[in-house]
Write an enzyme that holds these catalytic residues in place. Structure first.
Site, PDB file in Angstrom:
ATOM      1  N   SER A  58       0.447  -1.455   0.165  1.00  0.00           N
ATOM      2  CA  SER A  58      -0.340  -0.133  -0.133  1.00  0.00           C
ATOM      3  C   SER A  58       1.204   0.964  -0.008  1.00  0.00           C
ATOM      4  O   SER A  58       2.365   1.243   0.448  1.00  0.00           O
ATOM      5  CB  SER A  58      -0.845   0.173   1.327  1.00  0.00           C
ATOM      6  OG  SER A  58      -1.251   1.092   1.424  1.00  0.00           O
ATOM      7  N   TYR A 118      -1.759  -1.001  10.016  1.00  0.00           N
ATOM      8  CA  TYR A 118      -2.390  -1.086   8.772  1.00  0.00           C
ATOM      9  C   TYR A 118      -1.017  -1.284   7.970  1.00  0.00           C
ATOM     10  O   TYR A 118      -0.078  -1.447   7.445  1.00  0.00           O
ATOM     11  CB  TYR A 118      -3.011  -0.985   8.439  1.00  0.00           C
ATOM     12  CG  TYR A 118      -3.127  -0.471   7.113  1.00  0.00           C
ATOM     13  CD1 TYR A 118      -3.890  -1.852   6.214  1.00  0.00           C
ATOM     14  CD2 TYR A 118      -3.508  -0.193   5.898  1.00  0.00           C
ATOM     15  CE1 TYR A 118      -3.972  -2.412   5.141  1.00  0.00           C
ATOM     16  CE2 TYR A 118      -3.179  -0.410   4.714  1.00  0.00           C
ATOM     17  CZ  TYR A 118      -4.143  -1.870   4.047  1.00  0.00           C
ATOM     18  OH  TYR A 118      -3.669  -2.163   3.053  1.00  0.00           O
TER      19      TYR A 118
HETATM   20  N1  LIG Z   1      -8.389  -0.723  -0.795  1.00  0.00           N
HETATM   21  C1  LIG Z   1      -7.425   0.099  -1.047  1.00  0.00           C
HETATM   22  O1  LIG Z   1      -7.500   1.186  -1.211  1.00  0.00           O
HETATM   23  C2  LIG Z   1      -6.080  -0.315  -0.776  1.00  0.00           C
HETATM   24  C3  LIG Z   1      -5.642   0.042  -0.834  1.00  0.00           C
HETATM   25  C4  LIG Z   1      -4.031  -0.373  -1.064  1.00  0.00           C
HETATM   26  C5  LIG Z   1      -3.586  -1.309  -0.631  1.00  0.00           C
HETATM   27  N2  LIG Z   1      -4.954  -2.733  -0.292  1.00  0.00           N
HETATM   28  C6  LIG Z   1      -4.423  -3.821  -0.512  1.00  0.00           C
HETATM   29  O2  LIG Z   1      -4.688  -4.770  -1.579  1.00  0.00           O
HETATM   30  C7  LIG Z   1      -5.236  -6.071  -1.125  1.00  0.00           C
HETATM   31  C8  LIG Z   1      -6.804  -5.729  -1.426  1.00  0.00           C
HETATM   32  O3  LIG Z   1      -7.426  -4.741  -1.068  1.00  0.00           O
HETATM   33  P1  LIG Z   1      -9.247  -5.086  -1.256  1.00  0.00           P
HETATM   34  O4  LIG Z   1      -9.884  -3.486  -1.349  1.00  0.00           O
HETATM   35  O5  LIG Z   1      -9.620  -5.484  -2.592  1.00  0.00           O
HETATM   36  O6  LIG Z   1      -9.864  -5.831   0.261  1.00  0.00           O
HETATM   37  P2  LIG Z   1     -11.500  -6.632  -0.062  1.00  0.00           P
HETATM   38  O7  LIG Z   1     -12.213  -5.449  -1.164  1.00  0.00           O
HETATM   39  O8  LIG Z   1     -11.911  -5.791   1.797  1.00  0.00           O
HETATM   40  O9  LIG Z   1     -11.194  -7.780  -0.032  1.00  0.00           O
HETATM   41  C9  LIG Z   1     -10.613  -8.613   0.545  1.00  0.00           C
HETATM   42  C10 LIG Z   1     -10.397  -9.616   0.771  1.00  0.00           C
HETATM   43  O10 LIG Z   1      -9.511 -10.295   1.309  1.00  0.00           O
HETATM   44  C11 LIG Z   1     -10.386 -11.533   1.998  1.00  0.00           C
HETATM   45  N3  LIG Z   1      -9.410 -11.545   3.126  1.00  0.00           N
HETATM   46  C12 LIG Z   1      -9.690 -11.039   3.993  1.00  0.00           C
HETATM   47  N4  LIG Z   1      -9.641 -11.705   5.356  1.00  0.00           N
HETATM   48  C13 LIG Z   1      -8.712 -13.144   5.025  1.00  0.00           C
HETATM   49  C14 LIG Z   1      -8.853 -14.339   5.585  1.00  0.00           C
HETATM   50  N5  LIG Z   1      -7.870 -13.827   7.394  1.00  0.00           N
HETATM   51  N6  LIG Z   1      -8.291 -15.164   5.276  1.00  0.00           N
HETATM   52  C15 LIG Z   1      -8.384 -15.034   4.280  1.00  0.00           C
HETATM   53  N7  LIG Z   1      -8.885 -14.412   3.363  1.00  0.00           N
HETATM   54  C16 LIG Z   1      -9.323 -12.940   3.710  1.00  0.00           C
HETATM   55  C17 LIG Z   1     -11.486 -11.151   1.640  1.00  0.00           C
HETATM   56  O11 LIG Z   1     -12.608 -12.497   1.361  1.00  0.00           O
HETATM   57  P3  LIG Z   1     -12.954 -12.898   2.838  1.00  0.00           P
HETATM   58  O12 LIG Z   1     -13.996 -11.698   3.748  1.00  0.00           O
HETATM   59  O13 LIG Z   1     -14.069 -14.207   1.777  1.00  0.00           O
HETATM   60  O14 LIG Z   1     -12.468 -13.414   3.738  1.00  0.00           O
HETATM   61  C18 LIG Z   1     -11.699 -10.497   0.205  1.00  0.00           C
HETATM   62  O15 LIG Z   1     -11.699 -11.498  -0.584  1.00  0.00           O
HETATM   63  C19 LIG Z   1      -5.362  -6.403   0.689  1.00  0.00           C
HETATM   64  O16 LIG Z   1      -3.899  -6.760   0.886  1.00  0.00           O
HETATM   65  C20 LIG Z   1      -5.812  -4.503   0.827  1.00  0.00           C
HETATM   66  O17 LIG Z   1      -4.154  -4.402   2.210  1.00  0.00           O
HETATM   67  C21 LIG Z   1      -6.044  -2.008  -0.765  1.00  0.00           C
END
Ligand SMILES: NC(=O)c1ccc[n+]([C@@H]2O[C@H](COP(=O)([O-])OP(=O)(O)OC[C@H]3O[C@@H](n4cnc5c(N)ncnc54)[C@H](OP(=O)(O)O)[C@@H]3O)[C@@H](O)[C@H]2O)c1
Length: 242
Positions: free
Chosen positions: A144, A157
């Site tokens: 991130s 985080y």
């Molecule tokens: N969105 C942003 O602005 C942003 C910015 C920078 C970086 N990121 C990073 O990008 C990545 C994806 O984020 P996103 O925004 O797409 O998030 P999201 O929409 O909340 O999706 C998160 C995914 O992770 C899975 N997950 C969460 N806890 C888990 C666990 N304990 N075991 C297995 N799977 C788990 C969830 O599935 P289940 O809930 O079904 O387990 C879901 O598929 C993350 O690493 C996040 O930190 C996001």
């Protein structure tokens, strides 16, 4: 630059049920990859699998809770049992927390570190023997922009994502001679459930689309020259450069 084919390449994406992971799974299945979709909710993963299959792609759902101490181990055990190999590992599953340091419990700290830093470490460790004979052997870790900038109310985080970047740097050097490609992608605000959950103040019109990140990942995996990308940082256009 040479075009790399992903046809029949086995690609494991953690956190593939929604957001960035789902967009990425859909894009890579268009390239002919066999997708291994990981998350806790099997029903959500099955919906992504259905979407992939409707477009003629192939996917397998694997339910795993990566907040458990042996979550990564249990997940890879199913691969080993079936003598499956792997070409690409995308450590994308993550959780966020917005809280002042005084209100961040040890339990929350441990949980965020387990999902965001510990599980990618042990998924990489367990995946290496499965990837060793692949021509592609690529690991992509999703960090991130906060990992290197530091944001208030996101200290746990930020610490977890900073750890992920540090780990990725060491891993890239450790595995370079064995032909592994290790990339880190550091996005700013992306329009997913995560961001609307922890930052309800954000103007969603300005957020990066998950599909944009999927295109960067498609590029990393399908194009190869003499240059090598270590880290891609993608901020929102409205934010200050650097
Ligand atoms: N969105 C942003 O602005 C942003 C910015 C920078 C970086 N990121 C990073 O990008 C990545 C994806 O984020 P996103 O925004 O797409 O998030 P999201 O929409 O909340 O999706 C998160 C995914 O992770 C899975 N997950 C969460 N806890 C888990 C666990 N304990 N075991 C297995 N799977 C788990 C969830 O599935 P289940 O809930 O079904 O387990 C879901 O598929 C993350 O690493 C996040 O930190 C996001």
């Amino acid at each position: 630059m040479k075009k790399i084919s992903l046809i029949n390449k086995k690609i494991l994406i953690s956190g593939a049920s929604r957001g960035i992971g789902k967009a990425c799974a859909l894009a890579l299945s268009e390239e002919g990859g066999i997708l291994y979709l990981v998350g806790r909710s099997l029903s959500s993963l099955n919906k992504v699998k259905d979407e992939i299959e409707k477009k003629g792609g192939r996917a397998v759902c694997l339910s795993a809770d990566l907040s458990e101490a042996d979550g990564a181990e249990k997940l890879l055990a199913s691969f080993k049992e079936q003598s499956l190999d792997l070409d690409v590992l995308i450590n994308n599953a993550g959780i966020a927390l917005s809280a002042p340091i005084e209100k961040t419990s040890q339990e929350e700290w441990d949980r965020i570190m387990r999902v965001n830093a510990r599980s990618p470490y042990f998924l990489c460790q367990g995946a290496l023997p499965l990837m060793e004979s692949s021509q592609l052997k690529t690991i992509i870790n999703i960090a991130s922009v906060v990992a290197t900038q530091g944001y208030p109310l996101q200290s746990a985080y930020t610490a977890s994502k900073h750890a992920l970047i540090g780990f990725s740097k060491s891993l890239a050097r450790e595995l370079q001679e064995r032909g592994y490609r290790i990339h880190v992608l550091s996005p700013g605000g992306v329009a997913t459930d995560m961001v609307t959950g922890v930052r309800p103040d954000i103007n969603t019109d300005e957020l990066i689309a998950p599909e944009e990140l999927a295109e960067w990942i498609r590029f990393l995996l399908t194009v190869k020259g003499n240059g090598m990308v270590d880290h891609i940082s993608i901020r929102r256009e409205s934010k200050l450069p650097w």
